[in-house]
Design an enzyme around this catalytic site. Structure first.
Site, PDB file in Angstrom:
ATOM      1  N   ASP A  43     115.327  87.808  76.394  1.00 29.89           N
ATOM      2  CA  ASP A  43     114.424  86.711  76.739  1.00 29.89           C
ATOM      3  C   ASP A  43     114.193  85.842  75.495  1.00 29.89           C
ATOM      4  O   ASP A  43     114.007  86.348  74.393  1.00 29.89           O
ATOM      5  CB  ASP A  43     113.090  87.262  77.264  1.00 29.89           C
ATOM      6  CG  ASP A  43     112.291  86.212  78.002  1.00 29.89           C
ATOM      7  OD1 ASP A  43     112.145  86.330  79.236  1.00 29.89           O
ATOM      8  OD2 ASP A  43     111.805  85.262  77.345  1.00 29.89           O
ATOM      9  N   ILE A  44     114.196  84.540  75.703  1.00 26.82           N
ATOM     10  CA  ILE A  44     114.054  83.597  74.589  1.00 26.82           C
ATOM     11  C   ILE A  44     112.631  83.618  74.009  1.00 26.82           C
ATOM     12  O   ILE A  44     112.419  83.188  72.876  1.00 26.82           O
ATOM     13  CB  ILE A  44     114.449  82.173  75.080  1.00 26.82           C
ATOM     14  CG1 ILE A  44     114.887  81.301  73.917  1.00 26.82           C
ATOM     15  CG2 ILE A  44     113.338  81.534  75.893  1.00 26.82           C
ATOM     16  CD1 ILE A  44     115.561  80.017  74.359  1.00 26.82           C
ATOM     17  N   ASN A  98     108.468  88.933  88.676  1.00 30.99           N
ATOM     18  CA  ASN A  98     107.475  87.930  89.053  1.00 30.99           C
ATOM     19  C   ASN A  98     108.005  87.175  90.271  1.00 30.99           C
ATOM     20  O   ASN A  98     109.155  86.721  90.266  1.00 30.99           O
ATOM     21  CB  ASN A  98     107.237  86.943  87.904  1.00 30.99           C
ATOM     22  CG  ASN A  98     106.603  87.607  86.698  1.00 30.99           C
ATOM     23  OD1 ASN A  98     105.809  88.531  86.838  1.00 30.99           O
ATOM     24  ND2 ASN A  98     106.961  87.149  85.501  1.00 30.99           N
ATOM     25  N   GLY A 104     103.517  83.992  88.085  1.00 28.21           N
ATOM     26  CA  GLY A 104     104.144  83.697  86.802  1.00 28.21           C
ATOM     27  C   GLY A 104     105.628  83.406  86.869  1.00 28.21           C
ATOM     28  O   GLY A 104     106.268  83.257  85.822  1.00 28.21           O
ATOM     29  N   GLN A 105     106.197  83.318  88.080  1.00 34.96           N
ATOM     30  CA  GLN A 105     107.628  83.002  88.152  1.00 34.96           C
ATOM     31  C   GLN A 105     107.848  81.541  87.802  1.00 34.96           C
ATOM     32  O   GLN A 105     107.196  80.656  88.366  1.00 34.96           O
ATOM     33  CB  GLN A 105     108.190  83.303  89.552  1.00 34.96           C
ATOM     34  CG  GLN A 105     109.706  83.152  89.614  1.00 34.96           C
ATOM     35  CD  GLN A 105     110.299  83.531  90.971  1.00 34.96           C
ATOM     36  OE1 GLN A 105     109.569  83.786  91.927  1.00 34.96           O
ATOM     37  NE2 GLN A 105     111.620  83.554  91.049  1.00 34.96           N
ATOM     38  N   HIS A 111     115.337  87.580  88.967  1.00 33.83           N
ATOM     39  CA  HIS A 111     115.551  88.235  87.669  1.00 33.83           C
ATOM     40  C   HIS A 111     114.531  89.338  87.472  1.00 33.83           C
ATOM     41  O   HIS A 111     113.384  89.243  87.910  1.00 33.83           O
ATOM     42  CB  HIS A 111     115.469  87.240  86.503  1.00 33.83           C
ATOM     43  CG  HIS A 111     114.197  86.439  86.461  1.00 33.83           C
ATOM     44  ND1 HIS A 111     114.004  85.322  87.242  1.00 33.83           N
ATOM     45  CD2 HIS A 111     113.062  86.590  85.732  1.00 33.83           C
ATOM     46  CE1 HIS A 111     112.802  84.822  86.993  1.00 33.83           C
ATOM     47  NE2 HIS A 111     112.200  85.586  86.084  1.00 33.83           N
ATOM     48  N   HIS A 113     112.551  91.465  84.514  1.00 31.22           N
ATOM     49  CA  HIS A 113     112.190  91.598  83.107  1.00 31.22           C
ATOM     50  C   HIS A 113     112.190  93.088  82.790  1.00 31.22           C
ATOM     51  O   HIS A 113     111.498  93.872  83.463  1.00 31.22           O
ATOM     52  CB  HIS A 113     110.765  91.088  82.846  1.00 31.22           C
ATOM     53  CG  HIS A 113     110.547  89.631  83.100  1.00 31.22           C
ATOM     54  ND1 HIS A 113     110.466  88.697  82.077  1.00 31.22           N
ATOM     55  CD2 HIS A 113     110.366  88.936  84.250  1.00 31.22           C
ATOM     56  CE1 HIS A 113     110.229  87.504  82.604  1.00 31.22           C
ATOM     57  NE2 HIS A 113     110.157  87.623  83.906  1.00 31.22           N
TER      58      HIS A 113
HETATM   59  P1  AMP Z   1     109.658  84.150  84.933  1.00 27.45           P
HETATM   60  O1  AMP Z   1     108.498  83.436  84.272  1.00 27.45           O
HETATM   61  O2  AMP Z   1     109.346  85.498  85.501  1.00 27.45           O
HETATM   62  O3  AMP Z   1     110.342  83.243  85.926  1.00 27.45           O
HETATM   63  O4  AMP Z   1     110.695  84.459  83.765  1.00 27.45           O
HETATM   64  C1  AMP Z   1     111.508  83.489  83.202  1.00 27.45           C
HETATM   65  C2  AMP Z   1     111.820  83.958  81.809  1.00 27.45           C
HETATM   66  O5  AMP Z   1     112.946  83.244  81.340  1.00 27.45           O
HETATM   67  C3  AMP Z   1     110.699  83.721  80.793  1.00 27.45           C
HETATM   68  O6  AMP Z   1     110.274  84.977  80.243  1.00 27.45           O
HETATM   69  C4  AMP Z   1     111.344  82.825  79.736  1.00 27.45           C
HETATM   70  O7  AMP Z   1     110.930  83.132  78.431  1.00 27.45           O
HETATM   71  C5  AMP Z   1     112.821  83.114  79.957  1.00 27.45           C
HETATM   72  N1  AMP Z   1     113.742  82.057  79.546  1.00 27.45           N
HETATM   73  C6  AMP Z   1     113.653  80.742  79.812  1.00 27.45           C
HETATM   74  N2  AMP Z   1     114.721  80.097  79.308  1.00 27.45           N
HETATM   75  C7  AMP Z   1     115.504  81.023  78.713  1.00 27.45           C
HETATM   76  C8  AMP Z   1     116.753  80.983  78.018  1.00 27.45           C
HETATM   77  N3  AMP Z   1     117.415  79.833  77.820  1.00 27.45           N
HETATM   78  N4  AMP Z   1     117.248  82.132  77.525  1.00 27.45           N
HETATM   79  C9  AMP Z   1     116.581  83.296  77.701  1.00 27.45           C
HETATM   80  N5  AMP Z   1     115.419  83.409  78.363  1.00 27.45           N
HETATM   81  C10 AMP Z   1     114.886  82.289  78.861  1.00 27.45           C
END
Ligand code: AMP
Ligand code: ZN
Length: 125
Positions: A43-44, A98, A104-105, A111, A113
């Site tokens: 995760d970024i 999520n 929080g999605q 996906h 986590h």
């Molecule tokens: P959610 O909020 O459950 O939809 O999770 C989306 C996740 O994607 C968040 O934890 C972000 O930090 C992560 N995210 C967004 N862009 C990127 C990216 N380019 N590379 C890796 N993780 C990312």
């Protein structure tokens, strides 16, 4: 590379989806592992010492929709999460899906986590 076949039965790539772009290699990610059906990457914006996202290569908006349409892929995702937890030496960990913006999605490509490496509270915030 050959164009992905167009799929009208759900699951096909979406032009405006961040995670479809990661699957296609159009946006870079720190990959942890890949299979025929899943991709895992860091995760970024990590929320724990280990914070890995696991996504299906196919596009479905959330985990339950994925499981209903392609249960074998949903199982692949969970199996991969457990295997990665082992590789990361996590004794305890949390797998979070999520679902919906209120939960929080923010990316509407299913996906998981995988979070670990620190203590965690229950219930989650
Ligand atoms: P959610 O909020 O459950 O939809 O999770 C989306 C996740 O994607 C968040 O934890 C972000 O930090 C992560 N995210 C967004 N862009 C990127 C990216 N380019 N590379 C890796 N993780 C990312
Ligand atoms: Zn997608």
């Amino acid at each position: 590379m050959a164009q992905e076949p167009r799929r009208d039965d759900g699951g096909g790539p979406q032009d405006d989806c961040l995670f479809c772009k990661i699957v296609a290699g159009h946006i870079p990610a720190t990959l942890v592992r890949e299979s025929d059906t899943t991709v895992a990457f860091r995760d970024i914006n990590p929320q724990a010492p280990t914070h890995i996202l696991l996504i299906p290569r196919v596009h479905y908006p959330d985990a339950a929709t994925l499981a209903a349409a392609e249960p074998a892929v949903a199982a692949d995702l969970l199996r991969a999460a457990g295997e990665i937890a082992g590789e990361e030496k996590l004794e305890s960990y949390r797998i979070v899906f999520n679902t919906g913006s209120g939960a929080g999605q923010t990316v509407f490509h299913a996906h998981a986590h995988l979070l670990g490496g620190r203590g965690m509270q229950w219930p989650p915030g």
